[in-house]
Design a protein around this motif. Sequence first.
Motif, mmCIF file in Angstrom:
data_model
loop_
_atom_site.group_PDB
_atom_site.id
_atom_site.type_symbol
_atom_site.label_atom_id
_atom_site.label_comp_id
_atom_site.label_asym_id
_atom_site.label_seq_id
_atom_site.Cartn_x
_atom_site.Cartn_y
_atom_site.Cartn_z
ATOM 1 N N ALA A 92 -43.748 1.497 16.150
ATOM 2 C CA ALA A 92 -42.938 1.360 14.948
ATOM 3 C C ALA A 92 -42.449 -0.073 14.712
ATOM 4 C CB ALA A 92 -41.763 2.338 14.984
ATOM 5 N N PRO A 93 -41.871 -0.761 15.705
ATOM 6 C CA PRO A 93 -41.421 -2.141 15.452
ATOM 7 C C PRO A 93 -42.567 -3.064 15.049
ATOM 8 C CG PRO A 93 -40.394 -1.274 17.433
ATOM 9 C CD PRO A 93 -41.460 -0.293 17.043
ATOM 10 N N MET A 94 -43.722 -2.904 15.673
ATOM 11 C CA MET A 94 -44.863 -3.741 15.320
ATOM 12 C C MET A 94 -45.346 -3.455 13.900
ATOM 13 S SD MET A 94 -48.468 -3.809 15.142
ATOM 14 C CE MET A 94 -49.157 -2.544 16.207
ATOM 15 N N LEU A 95 -45.136 -2.206 13.451
ATOM 16 C CA LEU A 95 -45.529 -1.827 12.095
ATOM 17 C C LEU A 95 -44.417 -2.049 11.081
ATOM 18 C CD1 LEU A 95 -47.378 1.490 13.002
ATOM 19 C CD2 LEU A 95 -48.434 -0.663 12.312
ATOM 20 N N ARG A 97 -41.355 -0.621 11.155
ATOM 21 C CA ARG A 97 -40.632 0.609 10.891
ATOM 22 C C ARG A 97 -39.567 0.838 11.956
ATOM 23 N NH1 ARG A 97 -45.812 1.075 9.313
ATOM 24 N NH2 ARG A 97 -46.142 1.794 7.198
ATOM 25 N N THR A 98 -38.647 1.741 11.669
ATOM 26 C CA THR A 98 -37.536 1.982 12.586
ATOM 27 C C THR A 98 -37.720 3.242 13.415
ATOM 28 O OG1 THR A 98 -36.318 3.133 10.816
ATOM 29 C CG2 THR A 98 -35.892 0.781 11.109
ATOM 30 N N SER A 99 -38.455 4.221 12.906
ATOM 31 C CA SER A 99 -38.606 5.493 13.610
ATOM 32 C C SER A 99 -39.709 5.418 14.660
ATOM 33 C CB SER A 99 -38.932 6.609 12.624
ATOM 34 O OG SER A 99 -39.282 7.798 13.297
ATOM 35 N N ALA A 100 -39.416 5.948 15.854
ATOM 36 C CA ALA A 100 -40.436 6.010 16.901
ATOM 37 C C ALA A 100 -41.384 7.183 16.697
ATOM 38 C CB ALA A 100 -39.766 6.117 18.271
ATOM 39 N N GLY A 101 -41.113 8.022 15.711
ATOM 40 C CA GLY A 101 -42.004 9.124 15.396
ATOM 41 C C GLY A 101 -41.679 10.394 16.162
ATOM 42 N N THR A 102 -42.406 11.426 15.864
ATOM 43 C CA THR A 102 -42.176 12.748 16.446
ATOM 44 C C THR A 102 -43.279 13.107 17.424
ATOM 45 O OG1 THR A 102 -43.413 13.854 14.689
ATOM 46 C CG2 THR A 102 -41.038 13.499 14.316
ATOM 47 N N ILE A 103 -43.005 14.109 18.232
ATOM 48 C CA ILE A 103 -43.984 14.541 19.224
ATOM 49 C C ILE A 103 -45.217 15.143 18.550
ATOM 50 C CG2 ILE A 103 -43.027 16.853 19.546
ATOM 51 C CD1 ILE A 103 -44.385 14.509 22.305
ATOM 52 N N GLY A 104 -45.031 15.771 17.385
ATOM 53 C CA GLY A 104 -46.185 16.312 16.663
ATOM 54 C C GLY A 104 -47.131 15.225 16.212
ATOM 55 N N GLY A 105 -46.573 14.128 15.704
ATOM 56 C CA GLY A 105 -47.396 12.994 15.295
ATOM 57 C C GLY A 105 -48.089 12.349 16.478
ATOM 58 N N LEU A 106 -47.387 12.332 17.603
ATOM 59 C CA LEU A 106 -47.963 11.750 18.820
ATOM 60 C C LEU A 106 -49.211 12.517 19.237
ATOM 61 C CD1 LEU A 106 -47.207 9.583 21.061
ATOM 62 C CD2 LEU A 106 -46.273 11.509 22.331
ATOM 63 N N VAL A 107 -49.121 13.849 19.210
ATOM 64 C CA VAL A 107 -50.270 14.674 19.584
ATOM 65 C C VAL A 107 -51.371 14.556 18.542
ATOM 66 C CG1 VAL A 107 -51.052 17.050 19.948
ATOM 67 C CG2 VAL A 107 -48.897 16.268 20.971
ATOM 68 N N ALA A 108 -51.004 14.567 17.273
ATOM 69 C CA ALA A 108 -52.007 14.503 16.209
ATOM 70 C C ALA A 108 -52.832 13.224 16.269
ATOM 71 C CB ALA A 108 -51.335 14.625 14.843
ATOM 72 N N ASP A 272 -46.376 -1.289 23.702
ATOM 73 C CA ASP A 272 -45.890 -1.299 22.322
ATOM 74 C C ASP A 272 -46.378 -2.505 21.531
ATOM 75 O OD1 ASP A 272 -44.513 0.959 23.110
ATOM 76 O OD2 ASP A 272 -42.617 -0.079 23.409
ATOM 77 N N VAL A 273 -47.238 -3.320 22.119
ATOM 78 C CA VAL A 273 -47.829 -4.486 21.454
ATOM 79 C C VAL A 273 -46.724 -5.362 20.846
ATOM 80 C CG1 VAL A 273 -49.808 -5.189 20.035
ATOM 81 C CG2 VAL A 273 -49.665 -2.848 20.833
ATOM 82 N N THR A 274 -45.715 -5.659 21.626
ATOM 83 C CA THR A 274 -44.553 -6.381 21.092
ATOM 84 C C THR A 274 -44.872 -7.820 20.706
ATOM 85 O OG1 THR A 274 -43.831 -6.976 23.334
ATOM 86 C CG2 THR A 274 -42.944 -4.957 22.399
ATOM 87 N N ARG A 275 -45.927 -8.395 21.285
ATOM 88 C CA ARG A 275 -46.278 -9.770 20.928
ATOM 89 C C ARG A 275 -46.654 -9.915 19.464
ATOM 90 N NH1 ARG A 275 -49.007 -13.337 25.480
ATOM 91 N NH2 ARG A 275 -50.477 -13.915 23.841
ATOM 92 N N PHE A 276 -47.075 -8.824 18.850
ATOM 93 C CA PHE A 276 -47.508 -8.892 17.456
ATOM 94 C C PHE A 276 -46.396 -8.542 16.472
ATOM 95 C CE2 PHE A 276 -52.190 -7.801 18.725
ATOM 96 C CZ PHE A 276 -52.227 -8.946 19.508
ATOM 97 N N GLN A 277 -45.212 -8.255 17.009
ATOM 98 C CA GLN A 277 -44.078 -7.977 16.121
ATOM 99 C C GLN A 277 -43.640 -9.257 15.423
ATOM 100 O OE1 GLN A 277 -40.861 -6.097 18.266
ATOM 101 N NE2 GLN A 277 -42.200 -4.579 19.221
ATOM 102 N N ASP A 278 -43.319 -9.120 14.155
ATOM 103 C CA ASP A 278 -42.805 -10.253 13.372
ATOM 104 C C ASP A 278 -43.763 -11.442 13.363
ATOM 105 O OD1 ASP A 278 -40.364 -8.818 12.949
ATOM 106 O OD2 ASP A 278 -39.680 -9.447 14.927
#
Length: 379
Positions: A92-95, A97-108, A272-278
């Motif tokens: 989410a931070p790299m994209l 966004r603020t939400s880390a998402g839900t477990i359903g999205g993680l599985v999907a 979380d690929v933090t190097r690509f944030q901002d």
Amino acid sequence: MSILGTKNPDVAAWETQLADQVRAGDAHLIIGAGSSRIGLAAGAELKAPDQAWDYDSSALTLTTSAGVPVDVIQSTLAKEGQRLGFEPPNLAPMLGRTSAGTIGGLVATNASGPSRVTVGACRDFCLGVGFIDGQGRVIKNGGRVMKNVTGLDLVKLMAGSQGTLGLVTEVSLKTQPISEMIVTLVIEGLTDSDAVAAMSAALGTPYSVTGAAHIRAHEKTGQARTLIRIEGFERSVTYRAEAMQNALAGFGGSHVIWDADETAALWASVRDVTRFQDVVGDVWRLSVKPSDAPKLVAAVQPEDVIYDWGGGRLWLLTKPDTDVRIHMGAGHATLVRASETTKQSLGVFHPENALVTKISAGLRAKFDPMQKFNRGMMG
């Protein structure tokens, strides 16, 4: 037994309402929390219950509503000394966004972190799934225990289907104890090719590596670093770390990060690929043969790159509108972050070969004959 809430009495009602909506609707109905653009599209939405209701820490299993935030699950498991073994990333931070998402999205999306290289992906930890198909049928498959025989393994099929076969409503997952000790062996200054060779050598040892990544030189982190993670009981980790240093001595000197917090932060940055944030640029996620990775990176000439999974996964930061796929042979590339124009032009997902296209089309025809969950609409 540790209970994460109680079973929400509204879950069944929510599934019924959602099933009715799918049967009645003619719109594209991919639903998610918005933490990732992949797998989501505009459509009608009913808020999922945001409680998990059956966590048995003694049995290492968790059954949860698809609407539970991943960070809530992670923190609750941590209190019991457990975790999700596939190390789910938070992009989410790299994209932006603020939400880390839900477990359903993680599985999907079958999202998996650095440990994927040895312990398996998200789908390998899935025990059961509930979902609604394109005809509005509520389907349950799998179970809530480690051992079950359920015929067709729809759990594995739904994991990574990107919401194109059905809307996930609940999932059952295996959990894993947090290791007593986790350390990182670091070799500095390797070229990309030597780093891939070192990671392959480490993964080929009997010392149970749980992460192998390479980070190029950076103004904030200094020279290039090749990272090998080892975890387990303290005495075993101490022995294996020393043995690994000896095994990799041919690649140069190394040192071990013994501090748990430093190691955790280091692997979170890879995950979380933090190097690509901002940082301005498009972000691509590639799956390739590790030995092919350095030549491919040299051909693309990205602004930055992170090698994960021993070189089998590449995160590339490129100039806007760069088409990475023209340089690829085997493997596949997903455009994770870019402008909507670039996504429309290059496509988010890698083109499927003829055989996979035929199989995918057949599955979608069975699960979603009216194409209410349309992959082409996802952006």
